[in-house]
Design a protein around this motif. Structure first.
Motif, short mmCIF file in Angstrom:
data_model
loop_
_atom_site.label_atom_id
_atom_site.label_comp_id
_atom_site.label_asym_id
_atom_site.label_seq_id
_atom_site.Cartn_x
_atom_site.Cartn_y
_atom_site.Cartn_z
N LEU A 72 0.85 -1.18 0.00
CA LEU A 72 0.00 0.00 0.00
C LEU A 72 0.89 1.24 0.00
O LEU A 72 2.08 1.17 0.28
CB LEU A 72 -0.90 0.01 1.24
N ASP A 112 -13.09 4.56 -1.06
CA ASP A 112 -11.63 4.54 -1.19
C ASP A 112 -10.99 5.83 -0.69
O ASP A 112 -9.81 6.08 -0.92
CB ASP A 112 -11.22 4.29 -2.64
N GLN A 130 -10.54 3.85 3.89
CA GLN A 130 -9.29 3.10 3.98
C GLN A 130 -8.94 2.78 5.43
O GLN A 130 -8.55 1.65 5.76
CB GLN A 130 -8.17 3.88 3.31
N VAL A 181 -11.34 -4.33 2.22
CA VAL A 181 -9.99 -3.84 1.90
C VAL A 181 -9.85 -3.64 0.40
O VAL A 181 -9.29 -2.64 -0.06
CB VAL A 181 -8.92 -4.82 2.42
N ALA A 218 -11.59 -0.47 -0.53
CA ALA A 218 -10.92 0.74 -0.02
C ALA A 218 -9.62 1.03 -0.76
O ALA A 218 -9.19 2.18 -0.87
CB ALA A 218 -10.65 0.59 1.47
N PHE A 219 -8.98 -0.04 -1.27
CA PHE A 219 -7.71 0.11 -2.00
C PHE A 219 -7.87 -0.53 -3.38
O PHE A 219 -7.53 -1.70 -3.59
CB PHE A 219 -6.57 -0.55 -1.22
#
Length: 208
Positions: A48, A70, A75, A171, A174-175
């Motif tokens: 990340l 995101d 995040q 996750v 969010a990414f």
């Protein structure tokens, strides 16, 4: 005698051809596979973006979390849900003298430490997997560029050592880069630009 000379000539030509095909500088699947593998040895770690802890998430961001999963609020919430961060309510100085604003402050949890990687003088990042070559799909015909040749290689990759939290839907949402990489394993094609050297092909921009 003539047949013997012809046979010898054919053998010599064949050996020359085979030698050229086996050369480290030949444009073929084997050599380009080695090049991509060497590239991944240095650049294959998946991480990340660096995070400067603690992270303060203000009410404005919290209100927009569903709309922008995101964003920073999404995040941090995803990392907290994965056990990699801890959040607590805090009051911070506001824009006006003496005023206070509410925020949610996130700090890194101990569970995140095994995933922290970073070189000397580089910020630490949460790393979640490593890429390795799946297969070379195709490549461009080498073209002369100054004193060397250049080409581009299309390949697919596989992932190793994937952290369990990296496959979490929250996750991945969010990414998005992480999500696309995990979901695109073995199917998503990527391109690597390479150049010829006396030692063989090398990824452009990759030091020795």
């Amino acid at each position: 005698m003539n047949k013997t000379l012809l046979s010898l000539a054919c053998c010599a030509a064949l050996c020359t051809t085979l030698s050229a095909c086996d050369s480290k500088t030949a444009a073929n699947e084997k050599n380009f596979g080695i090049t991509v593998g060497q590239y991944f040895e240095k650049k294959g770690e998946m991480c990340l973006e660096p995070v400067t802890w603690p992270v303060d998430v203000y009410e404005t961001d919290l209100r927009q979390q569903k709309l922008y999963p995101d964003g920073v609020a999404g995040q941090m919430a995803a990392l907290a849900a994965a056990g990699l961060a801890r959040g607590e309510e805090v009051e911070l100085p506001g824009a006006l003298a003496g005023s206070k604003v509410k925020a949610r402050r996130y700090t890194m949890a101990d569970a995140a430490k095994p995933y922290l990687h970073g070189g000397v003088g580089q910020p630490s990042r949460l790393c979640w997997a490593r890429k390795s070559l799946d297969k070379v799909v195709r490549w461009a015909d080498p073209a002369k560029a100054g004193d060397h040749q250049e080409s581009s290689v299309i390949y697919t990759y596989r992932l190793s050592g994937v952290a369990p939290w990296a496959r979490s839907p929250q996750v991945k949402e969010a990414f998005p880069v992480l999500g696309r990489t995990v979901d695109g394993e073995r199917t998503q094609q990527e391109k690597l630009y390479v150049r010829s050297t006396p030692q063989g092909w090398q990824a452009l921009g990759l030091d020795g």
